[in-house]
Enzyme design. Structure first.
Site, PDB file in Angstrom:
ATOM      1  N   HIS A  87       0.858  -1.186   0.000  1.00  0.00           N
ATOM      2  CA  HIS A  87       0.000   0.000   0.000  1.00  0.00           C
ATOM      3  C   HIS A  87       0.896   1.239   0.000  1.00  0.00           C
ATOM      4  CE1 HIS A  87      -3.239  -2.703   1.916  1.00  0.00           C
ATOM      5  NE2 HIS A  87      -3.415  -2.615   0.605  1.00  0.00           N
ATOM      6  N   GLU A 119       1.404   3.881   2.779  1.00  0.00           N
ATOM      7  CA  GLU A 119       1.863   3.447   4.100  1.00  0.00           C
ATOM      8  C   GLU A 119       3.385   3.546   4.191  1.00  0.00           C
ATOM      9  OE1 GLU A 119      -2.053   0.583   4.493  1.00  0.00           O
ATOM     10  OE2 GLU A 119      -0.090  -0.363   4.406  1.00  0.00           O
ATOM     11  N   HIS A 138       2.825  -3.178   7.067  1.00  0.00           N
ATOM     12  CA  HIS A 138       1.797  -2.209   6.670  1.00  0.00           C
ATOM     13  C   HIS A 138       1.768  -1.019   7.623  1.00  0.00           C
ATOM     14  CE1 HIS A 138      -0.771  -4.350   3.618  1.00  0.00           C
ATOM     15  NE2 HIS A 138       0.062  -5.304   3.979  1.00  0.00           N
ATOM     16  N   GLU A 167       1.232  -4.242  11.406  1.00  0.00           N
ATOM     17  CA  GLU A 167       0.661  -2.911  11.244  1.00  0.00           C
ATOM     18  C   GLU A 167       1.367  -1.934  12.173  1.00  0.00           C
ATOM     19  OE1 GLU A 167      -1.738  -2.078   9.199  1.00  0.00           O
ATOM     20  OE2 GLU A 167      -2.846  -3.902   8.686  1.00  0.00           O
TER      21      GLU A 167
HETATM   22 ZN   LIG Z   1      -1.897  -1.645   4.308  1.00  0.00          ZN
END
Ligand SMILES: [Zn+2]
Length: 1027
Positions: free
Chosen positions: A757, A760, A854, A939
């Protein structure tokens, strides 16, 4: 009592008693009190009252007692509970209840105020019915209610009757849910009236309920309009293979329609947590536990053999290499074919001639282990040594001529002026020099050369010259000609960490009122477009007083800037290329500012319903003048930050079905440190593709080739024509003896990926920390290399990163939803990443751990998502057959270890549930198809930490204490800087080693060598328990 028919009995008694002549009020009054109490608990009370004809008798009694306030009040109590059912309320409306109420409520008086208050409440309840609201509009009640509000508001100076004033607004609030209600409200100057109400008593806590309602009505009635853009599609399009099936517009959830206006009301520190959707859980045991077959012909896997040279390399040159110190240490392996996506322009990552290799970094840093033993991180120590500087205060005090440690820098002012002129030269020519089709190469190159010589700030793992060379090879959709200075020049973490911003109470209201003022007092509104990607002509005249904007550089994505008022700008960010959504990331250049003036910026086309910007997060700022003064640093900046739904809506025609899609404002004020500076503002610390490619080369040159096996190769080419790098890190074999080669080749694999992504960027900083740690001389890193082979894909979506996307690839697809059946020509990086994992599986070498890094925009801290069948079924309360299900619980070990070791990490946010909507993510596919039980998504918050050592200590809080005229929201903790993110990357690697030490297969030799590590972990645990 209710279940035994008590309500009916009471209502029947009421009807019977009321119909006797004359009615017996000694019975009726207690009966009404009882009814009011019971009615609150009985959901069907209104319906029962309607059926038993209690409505009519109550209305008649009320009319008879208009002059007897005691009796009237009792009737109103009953009416209030009757009207809580919308159907019953509608019936009461038909029977004239609203007219009755309007006879009771009067202009300001100090008499019968209790009756008046209840009457306004009854009216508000009645107006929940749309038919009543419609009737109210037709009969002109909007004007009457506004007059009543004004009258009470102006007379009730002591704020004795706040609830009555609120009652009138509650009535209006129900009416303006109708379009005709809003029209009537606007026609009756409602905006002006309520604006002045709210504006005049914003700081008065005692009228809080009134202000709250007034603001809600103002927001509701602000005329909706489409975004000021020619099209909802991206300003950038790119021809890609295959037809693009754009993602369906985001389903609007209840959360989207939630009243987000009453800001500080009940915002605890946890209220922002996203609730897990239970109905999204995968409950099909077959789907959870069966392993699907290959998604491609088996013979295709052989191409990945070439990406695993370490398995076949014979290291014949190893002997001679030990003798010959001058050897570059390049390991000869057959060049493998690069899987191409579309066209093929470049085929290998050749070394740049222009690069000035930085040589090996001095690794004087404290070892990671030492940090863990101390129970603190490097960051924490740094912040204890120096007083924490509030960057905003720093900016305000405008303390030029001091370096980060507070020492005077001689003569900076004079040279700064000169440099500023140089910078102008650079920006005028837009640095075309560094690109092949440049027109003025020498001149500008000389300028930047001079700058770099005058300011020889050595930033670890960065090299501007190498960056320039790498930028030439980066291919963007619209062929960017410019590099952003922060990426070129480099970023040094600030000397101390920054706390979360304490939110000033009422800031959102102030901002909303400022927005409303544009509509009703437009005298100072400029509304001038000052920058737009959609307009071919240059819009900015340098002579004017307004700010200048620019975003056509890597990862930049500002689409349009509108000067609203002298110091206020509305900004729109570009959607992902070839798409119509995902506006969240932002990165742009701004110049032409004056120092010491707060400029307000509003990013008006944000999409997410909520944001960490409401919970202590600040955007990041990079000042070029500061960089020239020796502080090349992204810092968190901005004040008066809030995030709320605005009046922009998208029409169904533009979005392809999602009618009335809402947009959100991110608003923040920035006071720039210098006048006429060139600054950059971003959502988070940027990390470009070119930065990665530069960084990988520097890393490669920094390692001792006799000890570290570091290999950089190409996984594949992207749709945009960029190369997706694959990095292999392990230790060189001790010698090329058979035993040593055996040990070398049989080291288990660890696979780490990141940045699928593009918005990010935090994931890239974590990855940077992991890479630097893995090649470092830290004893832990050495053990890791000696025991594992790391396969790392640091950027799975280079095209997205380059072109300033937030979420998608050039095909407008979320690549982390393409792992089930990726295709080589459509999702090349995913196809080949999966291919490589398949290959490792096919030779019995599936990784011990797979982790995809992420960034998380709604939660704080760092945490893992993993996969567990049992936990998923339990959570879904689906226990059939689970007792016979066997599951290895080792997926919990790594997060438990990280919870103890890594200051930023918390087990409490980890989840091991398998959601249907995540079936095609890397984590779930690698777990299910490759059988990797420890398959994770890691994350990292965009914001920071609210637990562990990074939760601001009392000490830190006192140091950063600002004048507390407003009670704070109670948020404490550090915002992530790049240092904390990089540390997390290193800690993740340490976690992998401890995971191995805890496993039953761990060799005796490793256990003895790592004994201190285990001790350190125990100490970390002790520390953890104490805190
Ligand atoms: Zn992500």
């Amino acid at each position: 009592m209710i279940s035994k028919g008590g309500s009916e009995a009471l209502l029947q008694t009421l009807v019977d008693t009321a119909r006797t002549v004359p009615p017996d009020y000694d019975i009726l009054l207690p009966l009404f009190r009882l009814l009011a109490k019971v009615g609150l608990r009985d959901k069907k009370f209104g319906q029962k009252a309607l059926e038993l004809e209690a409505l009519d008798v109550t209305l008649i009694l009320a009319r008879k007692n208009l002059c007897d306030s005691q009796n009237l009040l009792h009737c109103l109590w009953a009416l209030r509970v009757f009207a809580s059912s919308v159907t019953t309320g509608a019936m009461l409306g038909i029977n004239g209840a609203m007219e009755l109420i309007l006879d009771i409520v009067t202009p300001y008086t100090q008499k019968r105020t209790r009756t008046i208050r209840v009457a306004t409440e009854v009216l508000a309840a009645l107006l929940k019915s749309k038919s009543n609201s419609r009737r109210a509009v037709n009969r002109g009640y909007v004007t009457s209610l506004l007059r009543l509000h004004q009258d009470w508001h102006s007379h009730d100076t002591a704020n004795t009757y706040v609830l009555i004033r609120r009652g009138f607004l509650l009535c209006l609030r129900h009416i303006v849910t109708l379009r005709s209600g809003r029209e009537a409200f606007l026609a009756a100057q409602g905006m002006e009236i309520l604006f002045s109400t709210a504006q005049n008593c914003l700081d008065d806590k005692s009228v809080e309920p009134v202000i709250s309602e007034a603001i809600q009505i103002l927001r509701q009635c602000y005329p909706k309009s489409p975004l000021p853009l020619v099209t909802a599609s991206s300003a950038y399009t790119f021809p890609v293979p295959g037809s693009i099936t754009p993602e369906p517009p985001r389903d609007l959830t209840e959360e989207d329609f939630e009243d987000d206006g009453d800001e500080e009301g009940d915002r605890g520190s946890n209220s922002e947590d996203v609730k897990e959707e239970d109905d999204d859980l995968e409950t099909d045991v077959d789907k959870l536990s069966s392993k699907p077959g290959l998604d491609r012909p088996e013979e295709e896997l052989m191409q990945y053999e070439a990406m695993c040279c370490e398995l076949s390399c014979s290291f014949e040159e190893l002997e001679s290499q030990f003798e010959d110190n001058g050897n570059s240490g390049e390991i000869q392996c057959a060049n493998h074919h690069i899987p191409a996506a579309a066209s093929s322009k470049q085929h290998c990552l050749s070394k740049d001639q222009s690069s000035r290799g930085q040589g090996r970094e001095e690794t004087a840093q404290t070892s990671l282990l030492h940090m863990v033993k101390m129970g603190r991180s490097a960051v924490h120590l740094a912040s204890r040594k120096r007083p924490v500087v509030n960057p905003y205060q720093n900016v305000q005090s405008n303390d030029l001529g001091r370096d980060s440690s507070g020492n005077e820098i001689p003569n900076t002012q004079a040279s700064l002026k000169e440099d500023a002129r140089d910078l102008d030269a650079i920006f005028c020519s837009r640095m075309t020099a560094f690109f092949s089709n440049s027109t003025r190469p020498r001149e500008t190159a000389a300028v930047i050369d001079k700058l770099l010589q005058t300011h020889p700030k050595r930033i670890p793992f960065h090299d501007p010259y190498l960056y320039m060379a790498k930028a030439r090879r980066t291919t963007s959709v619209v062929d960017f000609k410019t590099m952003a200075i922060p990426d070129l020049w480099g970023h040094c973490p600030p000397p101390s960490s920054q706390c979360m911003l304490e939110r000033k109470r009422g800031v959102q209201r102030i901002k909303i009122l400022e927005d409303v003022r544009r509509l009703i007092q437009p005298i100072d509104v400029v509304n001038k477009v000052v920058f737009s990607l959609d307009e071919p002509r240059p819009l900015q005249d340098t002579a004017s007083n307004c700010l200048r904007f620019f975003s056509q550089f890597e990862s930049g994505n500002l689409r349009k800037a509108i000067q609203v008022r002298e110091f206020e700008y509305d900004l729109l960010v570009n959607t992902d290329v070839n798409g119509t959504q995902h506006q969240q990331w932002f990165y742009f250049e701004v110049s032409g500012m004056r120092a010491a003036i707060p400029y307000r910026f509003n990013i008006i086309n944000c999409e997410k319903p909520n944001s960490q910007f409401n919970y202590g997060m600040q955007p990041t700022l990079y000042s070029v003048k500061e960089a020239l003064l020796g502080r090349p640093t992204w810092i968190r900046t901005g004040h008066e930050i809030c995030y709320y739904r605005n009046h922009y809506r998208q029409s169904a025609a533009v979005t392809g079905g999602a009618s009335g899609k809402c947009y959100y404002n991110l608003t923040f004020a920035v006071t720039f440190p210098h006048s006429e500076d060139v600054c950059y503002l971003a959502y988070h610390y940027p990390y470009t593709y070119t930065a990665l490619m530069t960084h990988l080369d520097i890393l490669e040159k920094s390692v001792d080739p006799k000890q570290v096996y570091f290999r950089q190769e190409v996984l594949c080419q992207t749709l945009g024509g960029n190369l997706c790098p694959l990095v292999t890190i392990t230790a060189m074999p001790e010698s090329n003896s058979t035993d040593h080669l055996e040990q070398f080749r049989h080291r288990p694999y660890q696979v780490i990926t990141a940045r699928v992504h593009p918005g990010e960027s935090n994931a890239s900083w974590v990855m940077k920390g992991a890479l630097e740690f893995l090649v470092s001389s830290d004893p832990v890193a050495r053990l890791l290399r000696e025991n594992f082979i790391f396969k790392i894909i640091p950027m799975l979506n280079p095209d997205g990163v380059i072109n300033g996307n937030h979420r998608c690839s050039l095909r407008g697809e979320d690549l982390n939803r393409q792992w089930l059946s990726p295709q080589a020509h459509l999702q090349p990086t995913i196809y080949h990443a999966k291919g490589l994992l398949y290959y490792l599986g096919s030779i019995g070498r599936s990784p011990m751990v797979f982790c995809d890094f992420h960034g998380h925009s709604q939660k704080k801290n760092v945490f893992l998502y993993g996969c567990s069948i049992k936990e998923t079924l339990w959570q879904a309360e689906c226990t059939v057959g689970t007792s016979t299900l066997l599951e290895d619980v080792s997926y919990r070990t790594l997060p438990k270890i990280l919870d103890k070791l890594a200051p930023a990490f918390t087990m409490s946010s980890c989840s091991f549930l398998v959601e249907k909507s995540r079936a095609s993510t890397a984590r779930v596919v690698v777990w299910r198809e490759m059988g990797v039980s420890r398959s994770y998504t890691m994350e990292s918050s965009y914001c920071g930490c609210n637990q562990g050592p990074y939760q601001c200590t009392k000490l830190l809080r006192e140091r950063t204490k600002q004048k507390k005229s407003h009670p704070s929201t109670g948020l404490q903790g550090l915002q992530f800087g790049t240092r904390e993110l990089e540390e997390m990357g290193a800690m993740f690697c340490l976690g992998l080693l401890i995971l191995e030490l805890k496993s039953s297969s761990c060799s005796h030799q490793l256990l003895t060598r790592a004994a201190t590590l285990l001790n350190a972990e125990e100490e970390a645990l002790d520390h953890h328990l104490q805190r």
